[in-house]
Design a protein around this motif. Structure first.
Motif, short mmCIF file in Angstrom:
data_model
loop_
_atom_site.label_atom_id
_atom_site.label_comp_id
_atom_site.label_asym_id
_atom_site.label_seq_id
_atom_site.Cartn_x
_atom_site.Cartn_y
_atom_site.Cartn_z
N GLN A 1 0.83 -1.20 0.00
CA GLN A 1 0.00 0.00 0.00
C GLN A 1 0.86 1.25 0.00
O GLN A 1 0.54 2.24 -0.65
CB GLN A 1 -0.92 0.01 1.21
N CYS A 2 1.95 1.21 0.71
CA CYS A 2 2.84 2.36 0.85
C CYS A 2 3.76 2.51 -0.36
O CYS A 2 3.96 3.60 -0.87
CB CYS A 2 3.67 2.19 2.12
N CYS A 3 4.34 1.43 -0.78
CA CYS A 3 5.39 1.44 -1.80
C CYS A 3 5.02 0.45 -2.90
O CYS A 3 5.59 -0.66 -2.97
CB CYS A 3 6.74 1.09 -1.19
N GLY A 4 4.09 0.83 -3.75
CA GLY A 4 3.58 -0.06 -4.78
C GLY A 4 4.59 -0.49 -5.81
O GLY A 4 4.33 -1.40 -6.60
N PHE A 5 5.77 0.13 -5.80
CA PHE A 5 6.81 -0.25 -6.77
C PHE A 5 7.59 -1.48 -6.32
O PHE A 5 8.41 -2.00 -7.06
CB PHE A 5 7.76 0.91 -7.04
N PHE A 6 7.35 -1.97 -5.09
CA PHE A 6 7.94 -3.21 -4.63
C PHE A 6 6.94 -4.35 -4.81
O PHE A 6 5.75 -4.16 -4.65
CB PHE A 6 8.31 -3.15 -3.14
N SER A 7 7.46 -5.54 -5.11
CA SER A 7 6.65 -6.76 -5.16
C SER A 7 7.15 -7.69 -4.07
O SER A 7 8.36 -7.80 -3.86
CB SER A 7 6.80 -7.44 -6.51
N PHE A 8 6.23 -8.34 -3.39
CA PHE A 8 6.58 -9.22 -2.29
C PHE A 8 6.05 -10.62 -2.56
O PHE A 8 4.92 -10.77 -3.04
CB PHE A 8 5.96 -8.71 -0.98
N GLU A 9 6.85 -11.62 -2.25
CA GLU A 9 6.43 -13.02 -2.35
C GLU A 9 6.83 -13.73 -1.07
O GLU A 9 7.98 -13.65 -0.64
CB GLU A 9 7.11 -13.72 -3.52
N LEU A 10 5.86 -14.38 -0.47
CA LEU A 10 6.10 -15.14 0.75
C LEU A 10 6.22 -16.61 0.37
O LEU A 10 5.34 -17.15 -0.30
CB LEU A 10 4.94 -14.92 1.72
N HIS A 11 7.31 -17.25 0.78
CA HIS A 11 7.57 -18.65 0.46
C HIS A 11 7.65 -19.44 1.76
O HIS A 11 8.37 -19.06 2.68
CB HIS A 11 8.91 -18.80 -0.28
N ILE A 12 6.89 -20.53 1.80
CA ILE A 12 6.93 -21.43 2.95
C ILE A 12 7.20 -22.84 2.43
O ILE A 12 6.43 -23.36 1.62
CB ILE A 12 5.61 -21.40 3.74
N ALA A 13 8.31 -23.42 2.85
CA ALA A 13 8.66 -24.78 2.43
C ALA A 13 9.62 -25.39 3.43
O ALA A 13 10.50 -24.70 3.97
CB ALA A 13 9.30 -24.76 1.04
N ASP A 14 9.46 -26.66 3.66
CA ASP A 14 10.36 -27.40 4.55
C ASP A 14 10.52 -26.74 5.91
O ASP A 14 11.60 -26.71 6.48
CB ASP A 14 11.74 -27.57 3.89
N GLY A 15 9.43 -26.18 6.43
CA GLY A 15 9.47 -25.55 7.73
C GLY A 15 10.19 -24.21 7.77
O GLY A 15 10.46 -23.68 8.84
N ARG A 16 10.48 -23.65 6.60
CA ARG A 16 11.18 -22.37 6.54
C ARG A 16 10.30 -21.32 5.89
O ARG A 16 9.47 -21.62 5.03
CB ARG A 16 12.48 -22.51 5.74
N LEU A 17 10.49 -20.09 6.28
CA LEU A 17 9.72 -18.96 5.78
C LEU A 17 10.70 -17.97 5.15
O LEU A 17 11.72 -17.64 5.74
CB LEU A 17 8.98 -18.29 6.94
N ALA A 18 10.39 -17.54 3.95
CA ALA A 18 11.23 -16.54 3.27
C ALA A 18 10.33 -15.50 2.63
O ALA A 18 9.27 -15.82 2.09
CB ALA A 18 12.11 -17.19 2.22
N LEU A 19 10.75 -14.26 2.68
CA LEU A 19 10.04 -13.17 2.04
C LEU A 19 10.96 -12.58 0.99
O LEU A 19 12.05 -12.09 1.31
CB LEU A 19 9.64 -12.09 3.07
N SER A 20 10.54 -12.66 -0.27
CA SER A 20 11.33 -12.10 -1.37
C SER A 20 10.75 -10.74 -1.74
O SER A 20 9.53 -10.58 -1.80
CB SER A 20 11.27 -13.01 -2.59
N VAL A 21 11.63 -9.80 -2.00
CA VAL A 21 11.22 -8.46 -2.40
C VAL A 21 11.91 -8.14 -3.72
O VAL A 21 13.11 -8.35 -3.86
CB VAL A 21 11.62 -7.40 -1.34
N SER A 22 11.14 -7.63 -4.67
CA SER A 22 11.73 -7.25 -5.95
C SER A 22 11.14 -5.92 -6.39
O SER A 22 10.15 -5.44 -5.84
CB SER A 22 11.46 -8.33 -7.00
N THR A 23 11.77 -5.34 -7.40
CA THR A 23 11.31 -4.07 -7.95
C THR A 23 11.86 -3.93 -9.36
O THR A 23 12.73 -4.68 -9.77
CB THR A 23 11.73 -2.88 -7.05
#
Length: 59
Positions: free
Chosen positions: A14-36
């Motif tokens: 909402q604040c910074c629409g030029f960023f894209s976020f992807e939340l990944h959950i696998a093998d008991g791990r959590l990762a947040l990817s950010v791209s632009t």
């Protein structure tokens, strides 16, 4: 933790629409990817550098 990360991604979108976020959950791990796009690559790089410095680890 996944809910907190998803909430953060939603608020940042909402604040910074030029960023894209992807939340990944696998093998008991959590990762947040950010791209632009190229126009904001330096902003993202600066944020990654700041996060690395605060965490004391290399991302």
């Amino acid at each position: 933790m996944a809910a907190t990360a998803a909430d953060l991604a939603a608020r940042e979108t909402q604040c910074c629409g030029f960023f894209s976020f992807e939340l990944h959950i696998a093998d008991g791990r959590l990762a947040l990817s950010v791209s632009t796009g190229p126009a904001h690559a330096e902003v993202l790089a600066a944020l990654a550098d700041r996060a690395t410095a605060l965490a004391g680890v290399r991302l």
